[in-house]
Design a protein around this motif. Structure first.
Motif, PDB file in Angstrom:
ATOM      1  N   HIS A 113     -14.038  17.706   4.097  1.00  0.00           N
ATOM      2  CA  HIS A 113     -12.862  18.559   4.270  1.00  0.00           C
ATOM      3  C   HIS A 113     -12.914  19.228   5.644  1.00  0.00           C
ATOM      4  O   HIS A 113     -13.936  19.179   6.331  1.00  0.00           O
ATOM      5  CB  HIS A 113     -12.810  19.632   3.187  1.00  0.00           C
ATOM      6  N   PHE A 114     -11.822  19.869   6.005  1.00  0.00           N
ATOM      7  CA  PHE A 114     -11.752  20.540   7.300  1.00  0.00           C
ATOM      8  C   PHE A 114     -11.907  22.053   7.155  1.00  0.00           C
ATOM      9  O   PHE A 114     -11.526  22.640   6.136  1.00  0.00           O
ATOM     10  CB  PHE A 114     -10.417  20.247   7.988  1.00  0.00           C
ATOM     11  N   GLY A 115     -12.472  22.672   8.186  1.00  0.00           N
ATOM     12  CA  GLY A 115     -12.557  24.116   8.284  1.00  0.00           C
ATOM     13  C   GLY A 115     -11.836  24.585   9.531  1.00  0.00           C
ATOM     14  O   GLY A 115     -11.429  23.786  10.372  1.00  0.00           O
ATOM     15  N   ASN A 116     -11.689  25.881   9.642  1.00  0.00           N
ATOM     16  CA  ASN A 116     -11.014  26.470  10.805  1.00  0.00           C
ATOM     17  C   ASN A 116     -11.724  27.783  11.111  1.00  0.00           C
ATOM     18  O   ASN A 116     -11.581  28.756  10.382  1.00  0.00           O
ATOM     19  CB  ASN A 116      -9.544  26.713  10.465  1.00  0.00           C
ATOM     20  N   ILE A 117     -12.539  27.814  12.154  1.00  0.00           N
ATOM     21  CA  ILE A 117     -13.422  28.952  12.404  1.00  0.00           C
ATOM     22  C   ILE A 117     -12.921  29.771  13.591  1.00  0.00           C
ATOM     23  O   ILE A 117     -12.666  29.239  14.671  1.00  0.00           O
ATOM     24  CB  ILE A 117     -14.864  28.465  12.664  1.00  0.00           C
ATOM     25  N   ASN A 118     -12.788  31.071  13.363  1.00  0.00           N
ATOM     26  CA  ASN A 118     -12.416  32.003  14.422  1.00  0.00           C
ATOM     27  C   ASN A 118     -13.648  32.369  15.256  1.00  0.00           C
ATOM     28  O   ASN A 118     -14.778  32.262  14.777  1.00  0.00           O
ATOM     29  CB  ASN A 118     -11.803  33.271  13.822  1.00  0.00           C
ATOM     30  N   PRO A 119     -13.462  32.834  16.473  1.00  0.00           N
ATOM     31  CA  PRO A 119     -14.604  33.156  17.337  1.00  0.00           C
ATOM     32  C   PRO A 119     -15.459  34.296  16.794  1.00  0.00           C
ATOM     33  O   PRO A 119     -14.961  35.226  16.154  1.00  0.00           O
ATOM     34  CB  PRO A 119     -13.939  33.569  18.653  1.00  0.00           C
ATOM     35  N   ARG A 120     -16.746  34.205  17.065  1.00  0.00           N
ATOM     36  CA  ARG A 120     -17.702  35.287  16.815  1.00  0.00           C
ATOM     37  C   ARG A 120     -18.395  35.602  18.125  1.00  0.00           C
ATOM     38  O   ARG A 120     -18.580  34.709  18.962  1.00  0.00           O
ATOM     39  CB  ARG A 120     -18.732  34.882  15.762  1.00  0.00           C
ATOM     40  N   PRO A 121     -18.829  36.845  18.325  1.00  0.00           N
ATOM     41  CA  PRO A 121     -19.345  37.231  19.642  1.00  0.00           C
ATOM     42  C   PRO A 121     -20.760  36.773  19.967  1.00  0.00           C
ATOM     43  O   PRO A 121     -21.127  36.734  21.140  1.00  0.00           O
ATOM     44  CB  PRO A 121     -19.263  38.758  19.607  1.00  0.00           C
ATOM     45  N   THR A 122     -21.580  36.433  18.951  1.00  0.00           N
ATOM     46  CA  THR A 122     -22.972  36.065  19.243  1.00  0.00           C
ATOM     47  C   THR A 122     -23.387  34.834  18.459  1.00  0.00           C
ATOM     48  O   THR A 122     -22.875  34.569  17.369  1.00  0.00           O
ATOM     49  CB  THR A 122     -23.947  37.206  18.882  1.00  0.00           C
ATOM     50  N   PRO A 123     -24.359  34.061  18.981  1.00  0.00           N
ATOM     51  CA  PRO A 123     -24.872  32.914  18.230  1.00  0.00           C
ATOM     52  C   PRO A 123     -25.438  33.308  16.875  1.00  0.00           C
ATOM     53  O   PRO A 123     -25.250  32.588  15.884  1.00  0.00           O
ATOM     54  CB  PRO A 123     -25.971  32.365  19.155  1.00  0.00           C
ATOM     55  N   ASP A 124     -26.119  34.430  16.806  1.00  0.00           N
ATOM     56  CA  ASP A 124     -26.748  34.823  15.549  1.00  0.00           C
ATOM     57  C   ASP A 124     -25.705  35.000  14.436  1.00  0.00           C
ATOM     58  O   ASP A 124     -25.964  34.670  13.281  1.00  0.00           O
ATOM     59  CB  ASP A 124     -27.542  36.128  15.731  1.00  0.00           C
TER      60      ASP A 124
END
Length: 533
Positions: A426-437
């Motif tokens: 299936h597909f996802g849709n991810i919004n930005p996050r400020p850090t890799p962690d």
């Protein structure tokens, strides 16, 4: 010592202003300024001048009508449960966080006046004086303790419970001071507290239908799945804000209908304009697009507990990334390499190359997996931006090597509850996050709440914990590079591209700037924008 800016002119300032308008990332802006002889420590002054020029002079008053992309009966005003952009927009209107992320990608103080630590493990939060909730109650440390501890209660169902779990002790020192002790050192706490779910709510709140916060607006109407209307908080603690008298927000899931509503004047703001409609908006006098490429992506998720590793590797080589950007995104994107840290992030691994489009290699892996000749369901929906077009492109490439992908288009309503994280492919849709962690904790650690492909690696988990509290930035960068490579090679998530977000606006809408937390000015636009009279 005084910082100097050498060989920097007003025309160079204009270049930065234009870059901000066009959605340049912080990395792009820093490169531009360094090339022009700006000392890093003086860059803030350039940013500030450019932002002021872009923002111009605010005008007070007016009612803004804006349309997002999704809505459902699960819409919430409880920040802890916020999961979609529409939730974020409403919560940003009504509440504040201890910190927030500005246009440069750095955390700034909001409800917190100071956030201090000596070891990245024990943190002292000093609150601003004179902040009040919509009902007149003064903000105190008790509210912050309550708001943060809610995420540790399984009954709350917080979307950031996994991230909050590192806070082993949260206590009030006095009415305006809080101490937060972490399980292990984490230098990213100021970034974490800027996540939308960490909005501060009033001590003891159990009914969130009234949206009582310290934010720029007071709730007038909230109909889940339909709309919300908020009015200006005349006692807001930030001088001169908000500019708008009121703000109405609802969803129009069909992009064409959303853009048509904008062009007809029914709304002044249309979020997430797709590439097909972008040129239409730009061609119409009185309308503009605000673009930003800050790490938003649509990914194909192949659950590792339901699919063979050879099938996953074959799929990574059957994805024509350049065609997806050209045909599905209409050029509004950058090539992705199957891991979430984009070029907009300082920790992006520039040496990690995407899997090559190689049908012969893909067919080899499909044969090893024994899937040729089978019909394999792939779930797509308009709820996940571009996923239907992406699915059709991948389906066509797969068919050429004898793999039949059965693309099943399902409705937007209920997609995130019924299919995301559940369907085998299936597909996802991810919004930005400020850090890799934050990305790794939410999406890739073995116990991540949104582990889209059910990726589990003890080594990855160990590296994540090691990097989290590390103050040696060079070593931290090295570890994050390795982790990005592990995700790209081992996880079942395929990220063909980082998409360029484009919000369509009436030319009367002013003050909108890109933000690393996503479109709609990191979903906090209502507080800062204004309507030109």
């Amino acid at each position: 010592m005084t910082d100097t800016i050498t060989n920097w002119t007003k025309s160079d300032d204009a270049r930065v202003e234009d870059a901000i308008r066009r959605g340049a990332s912080r990395r792009d802006l820093l490169k531009m300024m360094l090339a022009g002889g700006v000392a890093l420590s003086a860059g803030g002054a350039v940013f500030s001048r450019a932002e002021r020029a872009v923002a111009a002079t605010p005008v007070s008053g007016g009612h803004l009508k804006a349309a997002g992309i999704s809505a459902s009966n699960a819409d919430t005003l409880d920040p802890a449960k916020a999961a979609l952009s529409t939730d974020y927009v409403r919560c940003c209107s009504l509440y504040n966080r201890l910190t927030f992320i500005d246009v440069t990608g750095d955390p700034q103080m909001e409800l917190a006046e100071k956030l201090e630590t000596k070891d990245a493990k024990t943190w002292t939060v000093t609150l601003r004086k004179g902040v009040t909730f919509h009902n007149g109650k003064a903000l105190t440390s008790a509210d912050v303790v309550f708001a943060l501890k809610r995420h540790l209660d399984p009954a709350v169902g917080s979307k950031v419970a996994k991230i909050a779990a590192q806070m082993t002790e949260i206590k009030a020192i006095d009415p305006l001071t809080i101490e937060i002790v972490l399980k292990a050192a984490n230098a990213d706490l100021p970034f974490i507290l800027a996540l939308h779910q960490f909005m501060i709510v009033q001590d003891g709140t159990t009914d969130f239908s009234k949206g009582v916060g310290t934010g720029a607006f007071v709730l007038e109407t909230f109909e889940p799945g339909v709309r919300s209307i908020v009015k200006k908080n005349k006692n807001y603690w930030k001088p001169g804000l908000p500019n708008l008298d009121s703000f109405e927000f609802f969803a129009i899931s069909d992009t064409s209908a959303r853009v048509n509503a904008l062009l007809a004047g029914d709304i002044q703001f249309a979020s997430a304009v797709d590439p097909r409609s972008a040129k239409l908006v730009e061609a119409q006098k009185g309308f503009e697009l605000v673009k930003s490429t800050v790490g938003t992506y649509t990914n194909l998720n192949i659950r590792l507990d339901m699919n063979k590793p050879d099938f996953v590797m074959g799929m990574k080589h059957i994805v024509d990334r350049e065609q997806i950007i050209a045909a599905a995104l209409r050029g509004y994107g950058e090539i992705g390499n199957d891991q979430p840290i984009s070029k907009a992030n300082v920790y992006h691994n520039p040496n990690l190359k995407p899997k090559a489009f190689d049908p012969d290699k893909a067919k080899h892996y499909f044969q090893k997996a024994g899937v040729l000749g089978q019909s394999i369901p792939v779930i797509a929906s308009e709820a996940a931006d571009y996923s239907i077009d992406m699915a059709m492109i991948i389906q066509s490439s797969a068919a050429e090597v004898g793999l039949k992908l059965d693309v099943q288009r399902v409705p937007s309503d209920g997609y995130w509850d019924k299919y995301w994280l559940k369907a085998p492919i299936h597909f996802g849709n991810i919004n930005p996050r400020p850090t890799p962690d934050i990305y790794f904790s939410l999406l890739y650690s073995s116990d991540a709440p949104w582990n889209e492909s059910q990726y589990k690696s003890p080594k990855f988990d160990s590296l994540m914990l090691e990097a989290r509290g590390m103050l040696d930035q060079a070593k931290r960068h090295e570890i994050y590079n390795e982790m990005q490579t592990m995700i790209s090679d081992e996880a079942g998530t395929i990220i063909p591209a980082y998409s360029t977000n484009a919000d369509g606006i009436s030319s009367k809408v002013k003050g909108l700037l890109p933000n690393p937390l996503g479109g709609m000015m990191g979903y906090a636009m209502a507080e800062y924008i204004w309507l030109e009279s």
